[in-house]
Design a protein around this motif. Sequence first.
Motif, PDB file in Angstrom:
ATOM      1  N   TYR A   1      -3.313  -6.237  -6.838  1.00 54.01           N
ATOM      2  CA  TYR A   1      -3.486  -5.373  -5.677  1.00 54.01           C
ATOM      3  C   TYR A   1      -4.751  -4.536  -5.738  1.00 54.01           C
ATOM      4  CZ  TYR A   1       1.150  -7.058  -4.793  1.00 54.01           C
ATOM      5  OH  TYR A   1       2.227  -7.881  -4.579  1.00 54.01           O
ATOM      6  N   ILE A   2      -5.492  -4.608  -6.862  1.00 52.51           N
ATOM      7  CA  ILE A   2      -6.831  -4.026  -6.929  1.00 52.51           C
ATOM      8  C   ILE A   2      -7.864  -5.146  -7.117  1.00 52.51           C
ATOM      9  CG2 ILE A   2      -6.212  -1.687  -7.620  1.00 52.51           C
ATOM     10  CD1 ILE A   2      -6.923  -2.522 -10.548  1.00 52.51           C
TER      11      ILE A   2
ATOM     12  N   PHE B   1      -4.392   3.046  -7.566  1.00 54.52           N
ATOM     13  CA  PHE B   1      -3.599   2.181  -8.441  1.00 54.52           C
ATOM     14  C   PHE B   1      -3.371   2.847  -9.799  1.00 54.52           C
ATOM     15  CE2 PHE B   1      -3.380  -1.196 -11.666  1.00 54.52           C
ATOM     16  CZ  PHE B   1      -2.321  -1.952 -11.188  1.00 54.52           C
ATOM     17  N   PHE B   2      -4.439   3.376 -10.397  1.00 51.74           N
ATOM     18  CA  PHE B   2      -4.307   3.994 -11.715  1.00 51.74           C
ATOM     19  C   PHE B   2      -3.572   5.328 -11.649  1.00 51.74           C
ATOM     20  CE2 PHE B   2      -7.829   0.978 -12.575  1.00 51.74           C
ATOM     21  CZ  PHE B   2      -7.132   0.194 -13.474  1.00 51.74           C
TER      22      PHE B   2
ATOM     23  N   ARG C   1       0.839  -1.213   0.000  1.00 46.49           N
ATOM     24  CA  ARG C   1       0.000   0.000   0.000  1.00 46.49           C
ATOM     25  C   ARG C   1       0.869   1.256   0.000  1.00 46.49           C
ATOM     26  NH1 ARG C   1      -2.464  -2.793   4.325  1.00 46.49           N
ATOM     27  NH2 ARG C   1      -4.223  -3.996   3.580  1.00 46.49           N
TER      28      ARG C   1
ATOM     29  N   LYS D   1      -7.667  -7.774  -9.248  1.00 48.83           N
ATOM     30  CA  LYS D   1      -7.790  -8.305 -10.617  1.00 48.83           C
ATOM     31  C   LYS D   1      -6.669  -9.314 -10.876  1.00 48.83           C
ATOM     32  CE  LYS D   1     -10.709  -4.911 -11.778  1.00 48.83           C
ATOM     33  NZ  LYS D   1     -11.993  -5.031 -11.203  1.00 48.83           N
TER      34      LYS D   1
ATOM     35  N   GLN E   1      -0.059   4.306 -11.928  1.00 49.83           N
ATOM     36  CA  GLN E   1       0.310   3.968 -13.306  1.00 49.83           C
ATOM     37  C   GLN E   1       0.617   5.229 -14.101  1.00 49.83           C
ATOM     38  OE1 GLN E   1       0.520   0.519 -13.546  1.00 49.83           O
ATOM     39  NE2 GLN E   1      -0.163   0.907 -11.467  1.00 49.83           N
TER      40      GLN E   1
ATOM     41  N   PRO F   1      -8.808  -6.619  -2.643  1.00 54.05           N
ATOM     42  CA  PRO F   1      -8.013  -5.455  -3.066  1.00 54.05           C
ATOM     43  C   PRO F   1      -7.237  -4.858  -1.895  1.00 54.05           C
ATOM     44  CG  PRO F   1     -10.303  -5.252  -3.788  1.00 54.05           C
ATOM     45  CD  PRO F   1     -10.240  -6.428  -2.876  1.00 54.05           C
TER      46      PRO F   1
ATOM     47  N   PRO G   1      -7.368   1.104  -3.442  1.00 54.96           N
ATOM     48  CA  PRO G   1      -8.469   1.480  -4.327  1.00 54.96           C
ATOM     49  C   PRO G   1      -7.993   1.588  -5.773  1.00 54.96           C
ATOM     50  CG  PRO G   1      -8.259   3.027  -2.477  1.00 54.96           C
ATOM     51  CD  PRO G   1      -7.067   2.126  -2.442  1.00 54.96           C
ATOM     52  N   GLU G   2      -8.885   1.306  -6.698  1.00 54.22           N
ATOM     53  CA  GLU G   2      -8.529   1.368  -8.115  1.00 54.22           C
ATOM     54  C   GLU G   2      -7.989   2.739  -8.508  1.00 54.22           C
ATOM     55  OE1 GLU G   2     -11.251  -0.121 -11.037  1.00 54.22           O
ATOM     56  OE2 GLU G   2     -11.567  -1.991  -9.924  1.00 54.22           O
ATOM     57  N   GLN G   3      -8.597   3.813  -8.006  1.00 52.00           N
ATOM     58  CA  GLN G   3      -8.156   5.162  -8.373  1.00 52.00           C
ATOM     59  C   GLN G   3      -6.696   5.375  -7.983  1.00 52.00           C
ATOM     60  OE1 GLN G   3      -9.962   7.499 -10.183  1.00 52.00           O
ATOM     61  NE2 GLN G   3      -7.926   8.376 -10.354  1.00 52.00           N
TER      62      GLN G   3
ATOM     63  N   PRO H   1      -1.960  -5.833 -11.105  1.00 56.42           N
ATOM     64  CA  PRO H   1      -3.408  -5.671 -10.924  1.00 56.42           C
ATOM     65  C   PRO H   1      -3.989  -6.509  -9.789  1.00 56.42           C
ATOM     66  CG  PRO H   1      -2.946  -6.985 -12.865  1.00 56.42           C
ATOM     67  CD  PRO H   1      -1.610  -6.477 -12.356  1.00 56.42           C
TER      68      PRO H   1
END
Length: 126
Positions: free
Chosen positions: A61-62, A84-85, A14, A64, A88, A77, A80-82, A59
Amino acid sequence: MTQLPVEPQAGVVREIISRVAQGQAIPQVIRELEGRGVPAPRGGPRWSWSVVSDIVRNPAYIGKPNVDEDERVAWAPLVPEQLFFDAQRALEEPGGSPSGAPAFGLLLCALGPCYGVFASCLQAVS
């Protein structure tokens, strides 16, 4: 089967993703982890750029699965996806990583599951 987070390793994942999402470069993240004596995934004192990059790009860690993974396995997860992205995007920005390193990290992920690098932060439960 579900993979559940295992602390303190999940906390390190995290932290890494969060720091990169905030724009911190991977070498700086490595210096901070090593400076605090945080053990690398295989237990040693040294972190590598590729390990940190693989963690940020993984992925799992979210929640997927990677392309080569069994989709019957579910991951809880860690971030949060946000976030993670955001991490990226931060890696893709100029200065986000050393020249050539993003392509190398993506190549590693394409060749096999990245989560194996830090699999100890996930525990299988049935």
